[in-house]
Design a protein around this motif. Structure first.
Motif, mmCIF file in Angstrom:
data_model
loop_
_atom_site.group_PDB
_atom_site.id
_atom_site.type_symbol
_atom_site.label_atom_id
_atom_site.label_comp_id
_atom_site.label_asym_id
_atom_site.label_seq_id
_atom_site.Cartn_x
_atom_site.Cartn_y
_atom_site.Cartn_z
ATOM 1 N N ASP A 17 -5.833 4.870 4.502
ATOM 2 C CA ASP A 17 -5.514 3.573 3.921
ATOM 3 C C ASP A 17 -6.470 2.520 4.482
ATOM 4 O O ASP A 17 -7.068 2.723 5.546
ATOM 5 C CB ASP A 17 -4.061 3.229 4.269
ATOM 6 C CG ASP A 17 -3.665 1.842 3.835
ATOM 7 O OD1 ASP A 17 -3.741 1.558 2.623
ATOM 8 O OD2 ASP A 17 -3.281 1.035 4.695
ATOM 9 N N ASN A 133 -4.355 1.118 -2.496
ATOM 10 C CA ASN A 133 -3.785 0.405 -3.628
ATOM 11 C C ASN A 133 -4.500 -0.917 -3.875
ATOM 12 O O ASN A 133 -4.271 -1.566 -4.886
ATOM 13 C CB ASN A 133 -2.297 0.105 -3.383
ATOM 14 C CG ASN A 133 -1.419 1.322 -3.552
ATOM 15 O OD1 ASN A 133 -1.895 2.419 -3.794
ATOM 16 N ND2 ASN A 133 -0.118 1.131 -3.403
ATOM 17 N N LYS A 161 -0.167 4.511 -4.490
ATOM 18 C CA LYS A 161 0.845 4.974 -3.541
ATOM 19 C C LYS A 161 2.146 4.220 -3.785
ATOM 20 O O LYS A 161 2.104 3.033 -4.108
ATOM 21 C CB LYS A 161 0.358 4.733 -2.103
ATOM 22 C CG LYS A 161 -0.901 5.492 -1.746
ATOM 23 C CD LYS A 161 -1.401 5.112 -0.359
ATOM 24 C CE LYS A 161 -1.981 3.711 -0.327
ATOM 25 N NZ LYS A 161 -2.599 3.373 0.988
ATOM 26 N N PRO A 162 3.293 4.851 -3.684
ATOM 27 C CA PRO A 162 3.556 6.193 -3.136
ATOM 28 C C PRO A 162 3.614 7.301 -4.185
ATOM 29 O O PRO A 162 4.135 8.378 -3.902
ATOM 30 C CB PRO A 162 4.936 6.009 -2.504
ATOM 31 C CG PRO A 162 5.632 5.054 -3.422
ATOM 32 C CD PRO A 162 4.563 4.091 -3.877
ATOM 33 N N PHE A 167 -1.752 10.973 -4.461
ATOM 34 C CA PHE A 167 -2.100 11.836 -3.332
ATOM 35 C C PHE A 167 -2.657 13.182 -3.808
ATOM 36 O O PHE A 167 -3.588 13.725 -3.210
ATOM 37 C CB PHE A 167 -0.880 12.055 -2.440
ATOM 38 C CG PHE A 167 -0.432 10.821 -1.706
ATOM 39 C CD1 PHE A 167 -1.082 10.415 -0.554
ATOM 40 C CD2 PHE A 167 0.626 10.060 -2.174
ATOM 41 C CE1 PHE A 167 -0.679 9.270 0.137
ATOM 42 C CE2 PHE A 167 1.041 8.915 -1.499
ATOM 43 C CZ PHE A 167 0.375 8.518 -0.343
ATOM 44 N N HIS A 183 -2.965 12.244 5.879
ATOM 45 C CA HIS A 183 -3.061 10.871 5.386
ATOM 46 C C HIS A 183 -2.696 9.910 6.503
ATOM 47 O O HIS A 183 -1.675 10.067 7.176
ATOM 48 C CB HIS A 183 -2.152 10.630 4.186
ATOM 49 C CG HIS A 183 -2.218 9.217 3.693
ATOM 50 N ND1 HIS A 183 -3.361 8.701 3.110
ATOM 51 C CD2 HIS A 183 -1.321 8.180 3.746
ATOM 52 C CE1 HIS A 183 -3.158 7.427 2.810
ATOM 53 N NE2 HIS A 183 -1.938 7.086 3.193
ATOM 54 N N LEU A 190 4.838 3.401 1.442
ATOM 55 C CA LEU A 190 3.680 3.735 0.614
ATOM 56 C C LEU A 190 2.868 4.885 1.195
ATOM 57 O O LEU A 190 2.444 5.792 0.466
ATOM 58 C CB LEU A 190 2.782 2.507 0.445
ATOM 59 C CG LEU A 190 3.399 1.279 -0.209
ATOM 60 C CD1 LEU A 190 2.373 0.159 -0.294
ATOM 61 C CD2 LEU A 190 3.938 1.615 -1.596
ATOM 62 N N ASP A 191 2.621 4.835 2.504
ATOM 63 C CA ASP A 191 1.737 5.815 3.132
ATOM 64 C C ASP A 191 2.480 7.036 3.651
ATOM 65 O O ASP A 191 2.183 8.164 3.254
ATOM 66 C CB ASP A 191 0.962 5.152 4.274
ATOM 67 C CG ASP A 191 -0.039 4.128 3.777
ATOM 68 O OD1 ASP A 191 -0.893 4.495 2.965
ATOM 69 O OD2 ASP A 191 0.033 2.962 4.208
ATOM 70 N N GLY A 194 5.314 8.430 1.043
ATOM 71 C CA GLY A 194 4.596 8.893 -0.142
ATOM 72 C C GLY A 194 3.802 10.153 0.114
ATOM 73 O O GLY A 194 3.852 11.114 -0.659
ATOM 74 N N ALA A 195 3.046 10.164 1.212
ATOM 75 C CA ALA A 195 2.233 11.338 1.529
ATOM 76 C C ALA A 195 3.096 12.538 1.887
ATOM 77 O O ALA A 195 2.792 13.679 1.495
ATOM 78 C CB ALA A 195 1.273 11.006 2.668
#
Length: 238
Positions: A17, A133, A161-162, A167, A183, A190-191, A194-195
């Motif tokens: 990110d 994003n 994301k997410p 991804f 990630h 989001l990170d 999401g990942a």
């Protein structure tokens, strides 16, 4: 804890990110908005007279009326400027050059002190793909040399994301299965969440002063969390 002790297969690449992970975003945006206002004052004074609040209101309106643009911060900002120009009775065609002033200033980021030395260490061992994003331009910022896998943005891809598709697209670009990709990001939802949902491994950067804004009602379990990229590089053994 050694990374290879946690997972059977080693990390083969990293997605990273940008905003609030490599630099604080809101001071950057505030500075860009000031430069935009100065340009408007010289070229569209009636619009400048509406003030920053009006521009933010137009941006919120654009986001509400066009949820399909949620991934495209450039388009939302451009639409906000165009709307404000129209409200002030000035030429909407000025939106494009006005946005270019904002966008150039948006690239003038102040990276955290750990970023350059940590990226230099990590990039020696793993390909890094920027996954964002936002609309930062690594070439204009001066960090592209460490991102051998390039940059994938939500605006380019169509969702951000997410969303697990974002991804998955990153993993496809890297040519790797999700479990071979780590990630790294600052935002719990989001990170990290999401990942995790997309099957990637995760590292949660929790910089002092930013953690509260990036918290999550149900905090996900990251593979690692720490205060900066130097600590991450140490954990990775870079």
């Amino acid at each position: 804890m050694n990374l290879h002790a946690v997972h059977a297969s080693p990390i083969a690449a990293i997605t990273l990110d940008l905003d609030d992970t490599l630099w604080p975003i809101w001071p950057t945006i505030a500075r860009a908005e000031r430069q935009l206002h100065d340009w408007l004052a010289a070229n569209a004074p009636a619009t400048a007279g509406l003030g920053a609040v009006a521009l933010r209101r137009w941006r919120e309106r654009a986001a509400a009326e066009h949820p399909q643009w949620a991934h495209d911060l450039t388009r939302l900002r451009l639409e906000a400027i165009r709307g404000a120009l129209g409200e002030a009775g000035e030429d909407p065609a000025l939106a494009e050059p006005a946005f270019e002033v904002f966008f150039a200033a948006r690239q003038q980021v102040d990276c955290y002190a750990d970023v350059a030395p940590a990226l230099e260490r990590i990039a020696r061992r793993w390909p890094i793909l920027a996954l964002t994003n936002g609309n930062a331009d690594l070439a204009r910022i001066g960090l592209a040399q460490w991102f051998s896998a390039g940059q994938l943005g939500a605006r380019e891809f169509g969702v951000g994301k997410p969303d697990p598709r974002f991804f998955a697209a990153a993993c496809a670009r890297l040519g790797l299965p999700a479990q071979a990709v780590l990630h790294v990001g600052d935002d719990a939802r989001l990170d990290v969440a999401g990942a995790c949902a997309a099957g990637l491994r995760t590292a949660w950067i929790r910089r002092p002063g930013l953690a509260a804004a990036a918290e999550h009602a149900d905090p996900p379990q990251a593979d690692w969390q720490g205060a900066d990229l130097i600590a991450l590089a140490d954990w990775l053994g870079a």
